[in-house]
Design a protein around this motif. Structure first.
Motif, PDB file in Angstrom:
ATOM      1  N   TYR A  91       0.831  -1.197   0.000  1.00  0.00           N
ATOM      2  CA  TYR A  91       0.000   0.000   0.000  1.00  0.00           C
ATOM      3  C   TYR A  91       0.868   1.250   0.000  1.00  0.00           C
ATOM      4  O   TYR A  91       2.042   1.209   0.370  1.00  0.00           O
ATOM      5  CB  TYR A  91      -0.924  -0.008   1.223  1.00  0.00           C
ATOM      6  CG  TYR A  91      -1.890  -1.173   1.174  1.00  0.00           C
ATOM      7  CD1 TYR A  91      -3.096  -1.064   0.489  1.00  0.00           C
ATOM      8  CD2 TYR A  91      -1.576  -2.382   1.765  1.00  0.00           C
ATOM      9  CE1 TYR A  91      -3.972  -2.132   0.406  1.00  0.00           C
ATOM     10  CE2 TYR A  91      -2.448  -3.464   1.683  1.00  0.00           C
ATOM     11  CZ  TYR A  91      -3.636  -3.322   1.003  1.00  0.00           C
ATOM     12  OH  TYR A  91      -4.496  -4.399   0.914  1.00  0.00           O
ATOM     13  N   PHE A  92       0.263   2.358  -0.402  1.00  0.00           N
ATOM     14  CA  PHE A  92       0.962   3.633  -0.522  1.00  0.00           C
ATOM     15  C   PHE A  92       0.239   4.710   0.266  1.00  0.00           C
ATOM     16  O   PHE A  92      -0.969   4.647   0.483  1.00  0.00           O
ATOM     17  CB  PHE A  92       1.028   4.056  -1.997  1.00  0.00           C
ATOM     18  CG  PHE A  92       1.953   3.210  -2.807  1.00  0.00           C
ATOM     19  CD1 PHE A  92       3.271   3.582  -2.990  1.00  0.00           C
ATOM     20  CD2 PHE A  92       1.510   2.021  -3.363  1.00  0.00           C
ATOM     21  CE1 PHE A  92       4.135   2.787  -3.726  1.00  0.00           C
ATOM     22  CE2 PHE A  92       2.366   1.225  -4.098  1.00  0.00           C
ATOM     23  CZ  PHE A  92       3.680   1.608  -4.282  1.00  0.00           C
ATOM     24  N   ASP A  93       1.011   5.731   0.645  1.00  0.00           N
ATOM     25  CA  ASP A  93       0.427   6.907   1.280  1.00  0.00           C
ATOM     26  C   ASP A  93      -0.288   7.747   0.228  1.00  0.00           C
ATOM     27  O   ASP A  93       0.009   7.653  -0.972  1.00  0.00           O
ATOM     28  CB  ASP A  93       1.525   7.743   1.945  1.00  0.00           C
ATOM     29  CG  ASP A  93       2.113   7.064   3.168  1.00  0.00           C
ATOM     30  OD1 ASP A  93       1.413   6.245   3.798  1.00  0.00           O
ATOM     31  OD2 ASP A  93       3.288   7.350   3.495  1.00  0.00           O
ATOM     32  N   LEU A  94      -1.205   8.576   0.674  1.00  0.00           N
ATOM     33  CA  LEU A  94      -1.962   9.465  -0.204  1.00  0.00           C
ATOM     34  C   LEU A  94      -1.007  10.319  -1.032  1.00  0.00           C
ATOM     35  O   LEU A  94      -0.094  10.953  -0.479  1.00  0.00           O
ATOM     36  CB  LEU A  94      -2.888  10.366   0.631  1.00  0.00           C
ATOM     37  CG  LEU A  94      -3.688  11.417  -0.144  1.00  0.00           C
ATOM     38  CD1 LEU A  94      -4.662  10.744  -1.110  1.00  0.00           C
ATOM     39  CD2 LEU A  94      -4.438  12.316   0.830  1.00  0.00           C
ATOM     40  N   ASP A  95      -1.196  10.292  -2.347  1.00  0.00           N
ATOM     41  CA  ASP A  95      -0.455  11.138  -3.283  1.00  0.00           C
ATOM     42  C   ASP A  95       1.052  10.863  -3.290  1.00  0.00           C
ATOM     43  O   ASP A  95       1.836  11.723  -3.661  1.00  0.00           O
ATOM     44  CB  ASP A  95      -0.721  12.620  -2.970  1.00  0.00           C
ATOM     45  CG  ASP A  95      -0.452  13.513  -4.160  1.00  0.00           C
ATOM     46  OD1 ASP A  95      -0.552  13.040  -5.308  1.00  0.00           O
ATOM     47  OD2 ASP A  95      -0.118  14.697  -3.944  1.00  0.00           O
TER      48      ASP A  95
ATOM     49  N   ALA B 187      -7.343   1.176   1.322  1.00  0.00           N
ATOM     50  CA  ALA B 187      -7.537  -0.124   0.675  1.00  0.00           C
ATOM     51  C   ALA B 187      -7.408  -0.028  -0.846  1.00  0.00           C
ATOM     52  O   ALA B 187      -7.016  -1.002  -1.502  1.00  0.00           O
ATOM     53  CB  ALA B 187      -8.897  -0.698   1.066  1.00  0.00           C
ATOM     54  N   ASN B 188      -7.709   1.132  -1.395  1.00  0.00           N
ATOM     55  CA  ASN B 188      -7.625   1.318  -2.847  1.00  0.00           C
ATOM     56  C   ASN B 188      -6.226   1.695  -3.329  1.00  0.00           C
ATOM     57  O   ASN B 188      -5.906   1.477  -4.492  1.00  0.00           O
ATOM     58  CB  ASN B 188      -8.632   2.380  -3.296  1.00  0.00           C
ATOM     59  CG  ASN B 188     -10.045   1.863  -3.199  1.00  0.00           C
ATOM     60  OD1 ASN B 188     -10.354   0.790  -3.661  1.00  0.00           O
ATOM     61  ND2 ASN B 188     -10.917   2.651  -2.576  1.00  0.00           N
ATOM     62  N   ARG B 189      -5.392   2.226  -2.453  1.00  0.00           N
ATOM     63  CA  ARG B 189      -4.036   2.652  -2.827  1.00  0.00           C
ATOM     64  C   ARG B 189      -3.089   1.452  -2.705  1.00  0.00           C
ATOM     65  O   ARG B 189      -2.327   1.350  -1.764  1.00  0.00           O
ATOM     66  CB  ARG B 189      -3.576   3.806  -1.944  1.00  0.00           C
ATOM     67  CG  ARG B 189      -4.416   5.063  -2.102  1.00  0.00           C
ATOM     68  CD  ARG B 189      -3.803   6.274  -1.431  1.00  0.00           C
ATOM     69  NE  ARG B 189      -3.449   6.080  -0.040  1.00  0.00           N
ATOM     70  CZ  ARG B 189      -4.225   6.425   0.994  1.00  0.00           C
ATOM     71  NH1 ARG B 189      -5.410   6.965   0.802  1.00  0.00           N
ATOM     72  NH2 ARG B 189      -3.807   6.227   2.224  1.00  0.00           N
ATOM     73  N   ARG B 190      -3.147   0.577  -3.686  1.00  0.00           N
ATOM     74  CA  ARG B 190      -2.495  -0.720  -3.558  1.00  0.00           C
ATOM     75  C   ARG B 190      -1.760  -1.138  -4.828  1.00  0.00           C
ATOM     76  O   ARG B 190      -2.019  -0.611  -5.894  1.00  0.00           O
ATOM     77  CB  ARG B 190      -3.553  -1.781  -3.239  1.00  0.00           C
ATOM     78  CG  ARG B 190      -4.469  -2.050  -4.430  1.00  0.00           C
ATOM     79  CD  ARG B 190      -5.773  -2.692  -4.068  1.00  0.00           C
ATOM     80  NE  ARG B 190      -6.544  -3.084  -5.243  1.00  0.00           N
ATOM     81  CZ  ARG B 190      -7.293  -2.285  -5.971  1.00  0.00           C
ATOM     82  NH1 ARG B 190      -7.378  -1.003  -5.671  1.00  0.00           N
ATOM     83  NH2 ARG B 190      -7.956  -2.741  -7.018  1.00  0.00           N
ATOM     84  N   ILE B 191      -0.884  -2.119  -4.638  1.00  0.00           N
ATOM     85  CA  ILE B 191      -0.259  -2.839  -5.747  1.00  0.00           C
ATOM     86  C   ILE B 191      -0.678  -4.290  -5.601  1.00  0.00           C
ATOM     87  O   ILE B 191      -0.558  -4.885  -4.520  1.00  0.00           O
ATOM     88  CB  ILE B 191       1.280  -2.766  -5.703  1.00  0.00           C
ATOM     89  CG1 ILE B 191       1.786  -1.350  -5.919  1.00  0.00           C
ATOM     90  CG2 ILE B 191       1.902  -3.749  -6.690  1.00  0.00           C
ATOM     91  CD1 ILE B 191       2.120  -0.966  -7.328  1.00  0.00           C
ATOM     92  N   GLU B 192      -1.164  -4.848  -6.681  1.00  0.00           N
ATOM     93  CA  GLU B 192      -1.485  -6.281  -6.736  1.00  0.00           C
ATOM     94  C   GLU B 192      -0.392  -6.970  -7.540  1.00  0.00           C
ATOM     95  O   GLU B 192       0.061  -6.453  -8.566  1.00  0.00           O
ATOM     96  CB  GLU B 192      -2.833  -6.505  -7.412  1.00  0.00           C
ATOM     97  CG  GLU B 192      -3.984  -5.861  -6.672  1.00  0.00           C
ATOM     98  CD  GLU B 192      -5.280  -5.874  -7.472  1.00  0.00           C
ATOM     99  OE1 GLU B 192      -5.205  -5.791  -8.718  1.00  0.00           O
ATOM    100  OE2 GLU B 192      -6.336  -5.962  -6.850  1.00  0.00           O
TER     101      GLU B 192
END
Length: 118
Positions: free
Chosen positions: A5-9, A107-112
């Motif tokens: 997951y990543f932080d906002l922006d 949950a949406n700021r992700r790498i699959e």
């Protein structure tokens, strides 16, 4: 394979993400013919165009991390999907506003990671 997951922006690899990437690195080292498709996503905040570029930067950042640890770039593909594949009902269009919690956006700021070849 767990998502990261990543932080906002942001598109840098967080400490918790580096721990998960180290596990993926270990698996890639144990299976030298394995190839991964890295699919990057954002939450809905910002414009769709901006989020597409941000998700592309996140995919590239993730690939660069693995390459820096010795994985051949030829084993990795990546693409940004922006906000086009949200995992919940936290869409913001057309106003870029949402009543969702930070946890829901996270949950949406992700790498699959998808194994594309073994």
């Amino acid at each position: 394979i767990k998502m990261i997951y990543f932080d906002l922006d942001k598109s840098f690899i967080r400490k918790d993400a580096a721990i998960e990437l180290a596990k993926i690195l270990d698996v890639l080292e144990q299976h030298p013919t394995m190839e991964l498709d890295i699919r990057s996503h954002t939450d809905c905040r910002q414009t769709a165009k901006y989020n597409m570029a941000l998700s592309d930067r996140r995919a590239k950042s993730t690939i660069a991390w693995l390459v820096s640890k010795g994985i051949s770039k030829s084993r990795l593909t990546g693409r940004g999907y922006g906000e086009s594949q949200l995992v919940n009902d936290c869409g913001c269009e057309p106003t870029n506003e949402s009543s969702c919690s930070e946890e829901q956006h996270q949950a949406n700021r992700r790498i699959e990671f998808i194994i594309s070849k073994l």
